[in-house]
Design an enzyme around this catalytic site. Structure first.
Site, PDB file in Angstrom:
ATOM      1  N   GLU A 160     -46.385 -67.256 -14.500  1.00 38.60           N
ATOM      2  CA  GLU A 160     -45.738 -67.639 -13.241  1.00 38.60           C
ATOM      3  C   GLU A 160     -45.074 -69.004 -13.380  1.00 38.60           C
ATOM      4  O   GLU A 160     -45.429 -69.780 -14.265  1.00 38.60           O
ATOM      5  CB  GLU A 160     -46.762 -67.635 -12.100  1.00 38.60           C
ATOM      6  CG  GLU A 160     -48.064 -68.312 -12.443  1.00 38.60           C
ATOM      7  CD  GLU A 160     -49.189 -67.954 -11.466  1.00 38.60           C
ATOM      8  OE1 GLU A 160     -49.821 -68.875 -10.975  1.00 38.60           O
ATOM      9  OE2 GLU A 160     -49.396 -66.753 -11.207  1.00 38.60           O
ATOM     10  N   LYS A 162     -44.299 -72.817 -13.014  1.00 40.54           N
ATOM     11  CA  LYS A 162     -45.122 -73.993 -12.694  1.00 40.54           C
ATOM     12  C   LYS A 162     -44.318 -74.849 -11.729  1.00 40.54           C
ATOM     13  O   LYS A 162     -43.319 -75.464 -12.078  1.00 40.54           O
ATOM     14  CB  LYS A 162     -45.450 -74.778 -13.958  1.00 40.54           C
ATOM     15  CG  LYS A 162     -46.365 -75.958 -13.680  1.00 40.54           C
ATOM     16  CD  LYS A 162     -46.956 -76.489 -14.971  1.00 40.54           C
ATOM     17  CE  LYS A 162     -47.983 -77.574 -14.701  1.00 40.54           C
ATOM     18  NZ  LYS A 162     -47.423 -78.788 -14.162  1.00 40.54           N
ATOM     19  N   ASP A 164     -43.089 -77.727  -9.297  1.00 42.11           N
ATOM     20  CA  ASP A 164     -43.163 -79.182  -9.365  1.00 42.11           C
ATOM     21  C   ASP A 164     -43.318 -79.724  -7.947  1.00 42.11           C
ATOM     22  O   ASP A 164     -42.357 -80.109  -7.300  1.00 42.11           O
ATOM     23  CB  ASP A 164     -41.903 -79.736 -10.035  1.00 42.11           C
ATOM     24  CG  ASP A 164     -42.112 -81.158 -10.479  1.00 42.11           C
ATOM     25  OD1 ASP A 164     -43.261 -81.631 -10.443  1.00 42.11           O
ATOM     26  OD2 ASP A 164     -41.125 -81.800 -10.878  1.00 42.11           O
ATOM     27  N   TYR A 275     -51.355 -69.913  -5.752  1.00 44.43           N
ATOM     28  CA  TYR A 275     -51.452 -69.388  -7.113  1.00 44.43           C
ATOM     29  C   TYR A 275     -52.874 -69.185  -7.613  1.00 44.43           C
ATOM     30  O   TYR A 275     -53.072 -68.863  -8.770  1.00 44.43           O
ATOM     31  CB  TYR A 275     -50.678 -70.261  -8.092  1.00 44.43           C
ATOM     32  CG  TYR A 275     -51.079 -71.728  -8.081  1.00 44.43           C
ATOM     33  CD1 TYR A 275     -52.361 -72.129  -8.450  1.00 44.43           C
ATOM     34  CD2 TYR A 275     -50.162 -72.710  -7.712  1.00 44.43           C
ATOM     35  CE1 TYR A 275     -52.726 -73.459  -8.437  1.00 44.43           C
ATOM     36  CE2 TYR A 275     -50.518 -74.049  -7.701  1.00 44.43           C
ATOM     37  CZ  TYR A 275     -51.812 -74.416  -8.056  1.00 44.43           C
ATOM     38  OH  TYR A 275     -52.164 -75.734  -8.039  1.00 44.43           O
ATOM     39  N   LYS A 365     -44.538 -76.033 -21.103  1.00 45.62           N
ATOM     40  CA  LYS A 365     -43.643 -77.030 -20.524  1.00 45.62           C
ATOM     41  C   LYS A 365     -42.211 -76.770 -20.974  1.00 45.62           C
ATOM     42  O   LYS A 365     -41.960 -76.514 -22.151  1.00 45.62           O
ATOM     43  CB  LYS A 365     -44.049 -78.437 -20.978  1.00 45.62           C
ATOM     44  CG  LYS A 365     -45.392 -78.874 -20.452  1.00 45.62           C
ATOM     45  CD  LYS A 365     -45.381 -79.139 -18.975  1.00 45.62           C
ATOM     46  CE  LYS A 365     -45.052 -80.584 -18.708  1.00 45.62           C
ATOM     47  NZ  LYS A 365     -45.262 -80.911 -17.278  1.00 45.62           N
ATOM     48  N   CYS A 459     -25.283-117.684 -15.145  1.00 45.91           N
ATOM     49  CA  CYS A 459     -24.510-116.446 -15.134  1.00 45.91           C
ATOM     50  C   CYS A 459     -24.056-116.127 -16.554  1.00 45.91           C
ATOM     51  O   CYS A 459     -23.481-116.984 -17.222  1.00 45.91           O
ATOM     52  CB  CYS A 459     -23.310-116.602 -14.201  1.00 45.91           C
ATOM     53  SG  CYS A 459     -22.111-115.250 -14.391  1.00 45.91           S
ATOM     54  N   CYS A 462     -19.915-116.616 -16.444  1.00 52.61           N
ATOM     55  CA  CYS A 462     -19.232-117.895 -16.195  1.00 52.61           C
ATOM     56  C   CYS A 462     -20.162-119.090 -16.345  1.00 52.61           C
ATOM     57  O   CYS A 462     -19.748-120.227 -16.120  1.00 52.61           O
ATOM     58  CB  CYS A 462     -18.603-117.894 -14.805  1.00 52.61           C
ATOM     59  SG  CYS A 462     -19.831-118.047 -13.484  1.00 52.61           S
ATOM     60  N   CYS A 475     -24.972-114.573  -9.297  1.00 52.52           N
ATOM     61  CA  CYS A 475     -24.188-115.700  -9.773  1.00 52.52           C
ATOM     62  C   CYS A 475     -23.584-116.315  -8.509  1.00 52.52           C
ATOM     63  O   CYS A 475     -22.983-115.612  -7.701  1.00 52.52           O
ATOM     64  CB  CYS A 475     -23.086-115.214 -10.711  1.00 52.52           C
ATOM     65  SG  CYS A 475     -21.770-116.422 -10.882  1.00 52.52           S
ATOM     66  N   CYS A 481     -16.130-116.990 -10.604  1.00 53.41           N
ATOM     67  CA  CYS A 481     -16.670-116.222 -11.730  1.00 53.41           C
ATOM     68  C   CYS A 481     -15.720-115.067 -12.035  1.00 53.41           C
ATOM     69  O   CYS A 481     -15.481-114.207 -11.183  1.00 53.41           O
ATOM     70  CB  CYS A 481     -18.061-115.695 -11.397  1.00 53.41           C
ATOM     71  SG  CYS A 481     -18.727-114.607 -12.668  1.00 53.41           S
TER      72      CYS A 481
HETATM   73  S1  IVH Z   1     -52.987 -73.072 -12.063  1.00 52.43           S
HETATM   74  C1  IVH Z   1     -56.941 -73.989 -13.636  1.00 52.43           C
HETATM   75  N1  IVH Z   1     -50.558 -72.274 -11.419  1.00 52.43           N
HETATM   76  O1  IVH Z   1     -50.047 -77.638 -12.233  1.00 52.43           O
HETATM   77  C2  IVH Z   1     -55.610 -73.683 -13.118  1.00 52.43           C
HETATM   78  N2  IVH Z   1     -51.017 -74.606 -11.429  1.00 52.43           N
HETATM   79  O2  IVH Z   1     -52.012 -79.083 -14.359  1.00 52.43           O
HETATM   80  C3  IVH Z   1     -54.908 -74.872 -12.632  1.00 52.43           C
HETATM   81  N3  IVH Z   1     -49.123 -75.981 -10.787  1.00 52.43           N
HETATM   82  O3  IVH Z   1     -52.510 -79.307 -10.449  1.00 52.43           O
HETATM   83  C4  IVH Z   1     -53.748 -74.639 -11.842  1.00 52.43           C
HETATM   84  N4  IVH Z   1     -47.693 -74.354 -10.434  1.00 52.43           N
HETATM   85  O4  IVH Z   1     -50.410 -78.715  -9.249  1.00 52.43           O
HETATM   86  C5  IVH Z   1     -51.378 -73.318 -11.608  1.00 52.43           C
HETATM   87  N5  IVH Z   1     -48.466 -71.446 -10.856  1.00 52.43           N
HETATM   88  C6  IVH Z   1     -49.290 -72.474 -11.034  1.00 52.43           C
HETATM   89  C7  IVH Z   1     -48.867 -73.802 -10.833  1.00 52.43           C
HETATM   90  C8  IVH Z   1     -49.758 -74.831 -11.052  1.00 52.43           C
HETATM   91  C9  IVH Z   1     -47.890 -75.666 -10.425  1.00 52.43           C
HETATM   92  C10 IVH Z   1     -49.633 -77.355 -10.929  1.00 52.43           C
HETATM   93  C11 IVH Z   1     -50.822 -77.658 -10.067  1.00 52.43           C
HETATM   94  C12 IVH Z   1     -51.891 -78.176 -10.967  1.00 52.43           C
HETATM   95  C13 IVH Z   1     -51.166 -78.485 -12.212  1.00 52.43           C
HETATM   96  C14 IVH Z   1     -52.049 -78.139 -13.394  1.00 52.43           C
END
Ligand code: IVH
Length: 740
Positions: A160, A162, A164, A275, A365, A459, A462, A475, A481
């Site tokens: 899924e 991740k 932000d 999640y 990542k 400055c 100048c 300045c 200047c």
């Molecule tokens: S699972 C043990 N699923 O990522 C499982 N985390 O470092 C831990 N996050 O603090 C979380 N999307 O803020 C999971 N689909 C996702 C996520 C997710 C974002 C963030 C969450 C967590 C950090 C884990």
């Protein structure tokens, strides 16, 4: 050999069957908690009102779900509002009907002094990262070693995005949202229940249906975020209100959730994807999969990410990761990676955790938008206002596909705060189109003989005296200047100011050096013959330059005010000042003796200007400092004499029409290439008619003018149902307006 480790049943054919759950919870109606929350009506409340309120709540929650979770509303906004108002009225009439989870109570709580803390029943773990295919394959191999499986066995995963945003935990007791917290340090978080209650996509009551069991206790984990279009909208609104925009959606989401007043949070476009689970009671998922739990959460009316995919093995998981990375920009919210989770819950349990991270999940990542590199030097640049800005000179580094050589250091306090030294390894972040920024120093990599960065005492251009205002060094030789004089004239001629084509920074420096000009007013006495005789000039360029100067003689007043380069007065400020004062007369009256003294501030003309600027600052947040800066600017005899000369040489600013022009209150956005007129000109037309223009797409926009090759913004406008017109139509409409 058994090759497939995972769920029983076949992946593709089997629809989600909640009935299969091995444990059914006590139906929630008989729970004492439900009685506490749901049935504490006073005796005087007529049964009819009780049942009507209940029906209204069920209907409203269901419409909420259709709208926020499924994106498939079945009623109009007006109809929804009608239901809400009816419920509000009933509750006002019979206060005994009000329950904490009533949809009318989302913004009910009073501001608080300090957040309480909540200890998570089960710690909220964090994820280990992998950065490439090899590391992901090694993660899979480790799992198999730990589970004593053959190296070629397939582990099933769920993949899924991740998100932000900010991790939160929501606690539902007997189907009612009762508490919510931040992740905090993983063990305890902050109690942000009142703020989470305002998030429309968080149901206050879980959905009941025949094929789903409501657990007595359900702790749900998820990520709160702000979708990108709503983020743009929020920043547009802030921009129009003269407020500082948020740096990115994550900061905006985090800041919004930590507001002390839930009414403020309620106005922020927060959203959530759930999640995972914390503790549960009355239900178990043993024998199930993660994918199944996500389906279960969805059935309960919780919002889950539709991008969640179930795959057969790590190779398929990696394919999903790659696809998510490629499509990263198209989701409408920020993601910084993908999460790969072992799908089978019993295997998750077998694998357990190590050092506060699960062995069964990992964050893949994406290519980072930040990177470490060497800080080779810090150079100083002097701007038109005299502000001395430090610039980081970096060993070239590729960040998200772009080579970065310089980064903004913002100001000297930033250097001090981060303790940035030449020779340091620094982490540079690039977000969208924003100028790269140093976000921290890797101190452990610092070579031995580095020195703290010494503030300049003179400055760099100048050698003039340096003064300090808050974190900014200036300045003080404003008029002599070369960097400031060149910079301020370059600003004066720039596109968004007086828009004088053909005279740029190089030419200005040359004209200053050869004593042909001393300040902006001299531009209006430039002679073709003299210009044509200079190095690198020809007859044509001389003619064009003089023509461009001539053509700038009837600017909008706001442009002229902006062009003067008064410290702190940007385009918005200049427009407000122009609209309010409708001329320069009030400012030109700010005369005083050779030295500005405190008693000057008692003079009626000074008080008049300060009063109006202060009123503007109240309404639009121009700020007292800017008001003072304007008064200071016009109080300077030199500045007034330059302006008098400008006016004497034929510069005749046009006063804007009253704001009740035919476009008053309308917000326009331009996208794509305009062929007949320039974007600046089009903007000006809208503003003259009392409308406003913004640069990013959001619901605040009333009309999108789509030029050739319009792309993303056009698609978004169509999705949001915003009126779209082409360039031709725009011109026609503007013309019609002028005739009126
Ligand atoms: S699972 C043990 N699923 O990522 C499982 N985390 O470092 C831990 N996050 O603090 C979380 N999307 O803020 C999971 N689909 C996702 C996520 C997710 C974002 C963030 C969450 C967590 C950090 C884990």
């Amino acid at each position: 050999m058994e090759k497939s480790v995972g769920r029983s049943g076949r992946r593709d054919e089997k629809p989600l069957e909640i009935r299969e759950l091995p444990y059914r919870a006590t139906p929630c109606l008989h729970s004492p908690l439900t009685q506490l929350y749901g049935k504490n009506y006073s005796m005087e409340t007529p049964p009819k009102a009780i049942s009507e309120a209940e029906e209204l709540r069920v209907a409203i929650e269901s419409h909420n779900r259709l709208y926020y979770q499924l994106d498939a509303p079945e009623v109009t906004d007006a109809e929804y509002d009608r239901l809400m108002r009816r419920l509000e009225k009933l509750e006002a009439e019979y206060p005994g009907l009000v329950t904490p989870d009533s949809p009318t109570q989302r913004v009910g709580a009073a501001p608080i002094e300090e957040f309480g803390t909540i200890t998570h029943t089960i710690p909220m773990l964090s994820l280990k990262n992998v950065r490439n295919r090899e590391e992901a394959v090694e993660f899979d191999a480790q799992i198999k070693r730990f589970l004593k499986l053959a190296p070629d066995a397939d582990i099933e995963y769920a993949v899924e995005p991740k998100m932000d945003g900010l991790a939160v935990e929501l606690i539902y007791v007997d189907g009612k949202f009762t508490k919510g917290s931040t992740r905090g340090d993983g063990i305890t978080g902050e109690d942000i229940t009142a703020n989470l209650r305002t998030v429309r996509s968080i149901p206050l009551t879980l959905a009941k249906s025949d094929d789903v069991v409501l657990p007595r206790l359900l702790e749900v984990r998820g990520e709160v975020f702000i979708p990108l279009d709503r983020f743009n909208e929020l920043n547009n609104e802030r921009e129009l209100a003269g407020e500082e925009p948020f740096a990115n959606p994550r900061n905006a989401a985090a800041g919004s959730l930590r507001q002390k007043d839930p009414a403020v949070t309620a106005k922020r476009p927060l959203d959530i994807f759930c999640y995972g689970l914390g503790a549960t009671e009355g239900i178990t998922f043993r024998g199930q999969t993660h994918t199944y739990t996500i389906g279960y959460l969805k059935k309960l009316g919780l919002k889950t990410n539709p991008e969640t995919k179930q795959v057969r093995n790590i190779i398929e998981a990696l394919n999903v990761c790659t696809r998510l990375e490629e499509e990263r920009e198209s989701f409408g919210y920020e993601i910084d990676g993908a999460v790969v989770k072992v799908d089978t819950i019993s295997l998750q349990e077998d694998l357990g955790e190590i050092a506060r991270s699960p062995r069964w999940a990992v964050a893949y990542k994406f290519k980072p938008k930040e990177e470490a590199t060497l800080l080779e030097a810090i150079t100083l640049s002097v701007g038109r206002t005299g502000a001395i800005t430090p610039v980081a000179e970096l060993a070239p580094v590729e960040i998200g596909g772009v080579t970065v050589r310089h980064a903004s250091l913002h100001n000297f306090d930033e250097i001090k705060r981060l303790d940035i030294r030449i020779g340091d390894t620094v982490v540079v972040q690039r977000a969208g189109d924003v100028i790269p920024k140093i976000i921290r120093v890797e101190k452990e990599k610092r070579p031995k003989e580095t020195q703290k960065f010494a503030l300049p005492t003179e400055c760099p251009v100048c050698k003039g005296e340096v003064t300090r205002e808050k974190a900014i060094l200036y300045c003080s030789s404003t008029l002599t200047c070369p960097a400031q004089v060149t910079g301020s004239i370059a600003h004066f001629v720039s596109k968004r100011a007086m828009n004088i084509d053909g005279i740029g920074e190089k030419q200005i420096a040359q004209l200053l050096e050869s004593d042909i000009i001393k300040d902006i007013s001299d531009l209006y006495s430039l002679k073709e013959g003299i210009l044509a005789g200079l190095d690198r000039w020809g007859e044509l360029s001389a003619k064009n330059a003089v023509k461009a100067v001539e053509g700038s003689k009837a600017p909008e007043l706001a442009r002229l005010i902006y062009a003067l380069g008064i410290r702190g007065v940007g385009e918005t400020g200049a427009r407000l000042i122009a609209e309010e004062f409708r001329g320069l007369e009030a400012f030109m009256a700010l005369q005083h003796g050779s030295k500005w003294e405190e008693k000057d501030e008692e003079r009626p003309e000074v008080q008049y200007v300060i009063k109006i600027l202060a009123a503007l600052s109240d309404i639009h947040g121009i700020g007292e400092e800017i008001a003072n800066s304007v008064v200071d600017f016009f109080s300077e005899a030199h500045n007034r004499s330059v302006i008098e000369r400008l006016l004497g040489l034929g510069v005749d600013p046009k006063v804007p029409k009253e704001a009740e022009g035919s476009l008053a209150g309308k917000v326009y956005l331009f996208t794509g290439t305009l062929t007949g007129i320039s974007r600046d000109r089009a903007r000006e037309m809208v503003e003259r008619a009392g409308g406003r223009t913004v640069t990013s797409m959001s619901k605040t926009v009333d009309v999108l003018v789509a030029g050739a090759k319009a792309g993303g913004k056009l698609a978004k406008a169509e999705k949001l149902g915003i009126r779209v017109i082409d360039e031709e139509q725009f011109i026609i409409e503007m013309g019609e307006m002028n005739e009126k």
